[in-house]
Write an enzyme that holds these catalytic residues in place. Structure first.
Site, short mmCIF file in Angstrom:
data_model
loop_
_atom_site.label_atom_id
_atom_site.label_comp_id
_atom_site.label_asym_id
_atom_site.label_seq_id
_atom_site.Cartn_x
_atom_site.Cartn_y
_atom_site.Cartn_z
CG ASP A 179 -28.60 13.05 78.28
OD1 ASP A 179 -28.88 12.32 79.24
OD2 ASP A 179 -28.78 12.72 77.09
CG HIS B 94 -28.42 8.36 82.39
ND1 HIS B 94 -27.35 8.74 81.62
CD2 HIS B 94 -29.50 8.97 81.83
CE1 HIS B 94 -27.77 9.53 80.63
NE2 HIS B 94 -29.07 9.70 80.74
CG HIS C 73 -26.71 12.56 72.97
ND1 HIS C 73 -27.33 11.45 72.45
CD2 HIS C 73 -27.06 12.59 74.28
CE1 HIS C 73 -28.03 10.84 73.39
NE2 HIS C 73 -27.88 11.52 74.51
CD GLU D 207 -30.67 6.79 79.07
OE1 GLU D 207 -31.81 7.02 78.70
OE2 GLU D 207 -29.67 7.35 78.58
CD GLU D 208 -27.17 9.04 76.83
OE1 GLU D 208 -27.76 8.68 75.79
OE2 GLU D 208 -27.42 10.09 77.43
CG ASP E 166 -32.27 11.24 81.06
OD1 ASP E 166 -31.48 12.15 80.74
OD2 ASP E 166 -32.23 10.10 80.57
CG ASP F 37 -24.65 6.28 80.73
OD1 ASP F 37 -25.51 6.35 81.64
OD2 ASP F 37 -24.95 6.04 79.55
ZN LIG Z 1 -30.19 10.91 79.37
#
Ligand SMILES: [Zn+2]
Length: 435
Positions: free
Chosen positions: A157, A94, A397, A191-192, A214, A96
């Site tokens: 990520d 992903h 994150h 995705e997030e 991921d 984002d």
């Molecule tokens: Zn991810």
């Protein structure tokens, strides 16, 4: 494997700000995702993948054509038979990054030959990647680690996944002697914020199995996720000026407080559970005297248990109603995603071949469970079995996010072995013969 090429790719991608915006109505939710997607489509085109494109939703798609029948001579006795079909597999990551920490102005720091110990980030001395919090660090002494300067997230990520998929594509294009079926490349958006699969057309992917890149660390296959529902509890009170409220007001704020107090908190909560234990998680509250809305996550590995969690919410609502008879309380439950284990059982090759591919590299896969969902949870539910694979990312994150280059290289090697394993038994060469 081109370690430096992979590193340069990763550094290039993390510097594009692709933070997802949860409150945006747009898809994708942020313009940076379109910019990164454009860059990747251009790079895939430059590799010679002529169908590489960014579709109207910002999703990037491309196909590495099968090499198998161009490279393996068909015995003449097979001429009358159609060639065996090698399944198409898809590799997905992903674009984002999480809205939890800013992804604007990422200044990646490359730490070559990591000496061990805590890592103080140069842009904010208060941000320290501590060995105590990262038990995987001591084993990575001597490796190349990538961190931020401490003021942003890194975005490994899932740009580690993006870089790993791109490097795999480049490697396969440059090594047409490797036998494989069609390999679909897919980069999704948002995705997030839970919209990774919303605009994905499974007919366009048309694969037998898919792998999301991921996952955490190295050599792990996530084979189970939570099953998930979300509840919205709406409490309507009776609002009237406080000066004349006696016997007339029903305060939704008080009713909501009682509702939350009625939920289990010493068990069945994220704060008190781990492993395979499920939970109820009130995570958002808004409103006033007239109306309050509560949002609550329902999570369990066994989908059947979600009904029991929903019942608890309804019982709690009934108890609150007894004390606030004039309040109107509704519990609305939406299905979110389901544990991928069930869907993976219907296509056992998806996980078995990933394990087998790692074995050909002399390594052993670790099967893991995720206390959350992945794009693969939804994809598997929709009929495309999609386990999640490691790609060298750590501490997602967070400003303390980091990645390990050698683990990313290991993921590329894993994927190259994986596409070859899928071709075996369908007319492909054994690795030993392929050399
Ligand atoms: Zn991810």
């Amino acid at each position: 494997m081109h370690d430096q090429g992979l590193l340069q790719r990763f550094l290039r991608y993390v510097q594009v700000n692709t933070t997802a915006q949860a409150d945006s109505e747009n898809y994708p939710s942020s313009p940076g995702q379109l910019a990164l997607g454009r860059l990747l489509a251009t790079e895939l085109q430059a590799l010679g993948l002529s169908d590489a494109r960014q579709n109207q939703h910002g999703i990037v798609l491309a196909t590495i054509p099968a090499t198998l029948f161009q490279n393996v001579a068909q015995p003449s006795s097979n001429v009358a038979q159609p060639p065996p079909v090698v399944p198409t597999i898809a590799l997905c990551a992903h674009l984002d990054t999480s809205p939890e920490t800013t992804g604007a102005g990422v200044r990646p720091q490359v730490l070559e030959n990591y000496a061990g110990g805590d890592i103080v980030l140069p842009g904010d001395a208060g941000q320290v990647i501590r060995v105590a919090d990262n038990p995987e660090l001591p084993a990575l002494r001597g490796r190349t680690l990538i961190t931020t300067d401490g003021t942003t997230l890194l975005g490994a990520d899932d740009k580690a996944g993006v870089a790993v998929v791109m490097e795999t594509a480049a490697w396969l294009v440059a090594h047409s002697e490797i036998p494989h079926g069609p390999v679909r490349i897919c980069f999704t958006c948002d995705e997030e914020v839970g919209r990774g699969v919303d605009k994905l057309d499974l007919d366009e992917i048309a694969a037998t199995a898919c792998y999301t890149l991921d996952g955490h660390g190295s050599g792990e296959i996530d084979v189970e996720t939570f099953s998930a529902d979300q509840a919205v509890v709406t409490i309507r009170g009776v609002n009237i000026h406080p000066s004349i409220a006696k016997g007339r007001m029903t305060n939704a704020v008080r009713a909501a407080a009682q509702f939350i107090a009625g939920l289990p908190h010493d068990c069945l909560s994220p704060e008190t559970t781990e492993g395979r234990e499920g939970f109820l998680h009130p995570y958002e509250i808004s409103g006033g005297v007239a109306e309050v809305k509560l949002k609550i996550l329902l999570r369990d590995f066994a989908a059947a248990e979600l009904a029991g969690l929903a019942d608890r919410l309804r019982q709690t609502a009934a108890a609150v109603r007894r004390d606030f008879p004039a309040a109107e309380i509704t519990v609305h439950i939406d299905r979110q995603y389901r544990n991928m284990a069930e869907g993976l059982a219907r296509e056992p090759r998806a996980v078995a071949y990933a394990e087998q591919a790692l074995q050909t590299l002399g390594r052993t896969a670790k099967l893991t469970i995720v206390r959350g969902g992945t794009d693969g949870s939804r994809l598997t539910e929709l009929g495309l079995p999609t386990p999640n694979l490691s790609c060298g990312a750590h501490n997602p994150h967070s400003p303390l996010e980091w990645a390990c280059l050698e683990e990313m290289v290991e993921s590329v090697e894993w994927l190259v072995a994986l596409v070859e394993v899928w071709s075996e038994g369908q007319g492909g060469r054994r690795r030993a013969e392929g050399g």
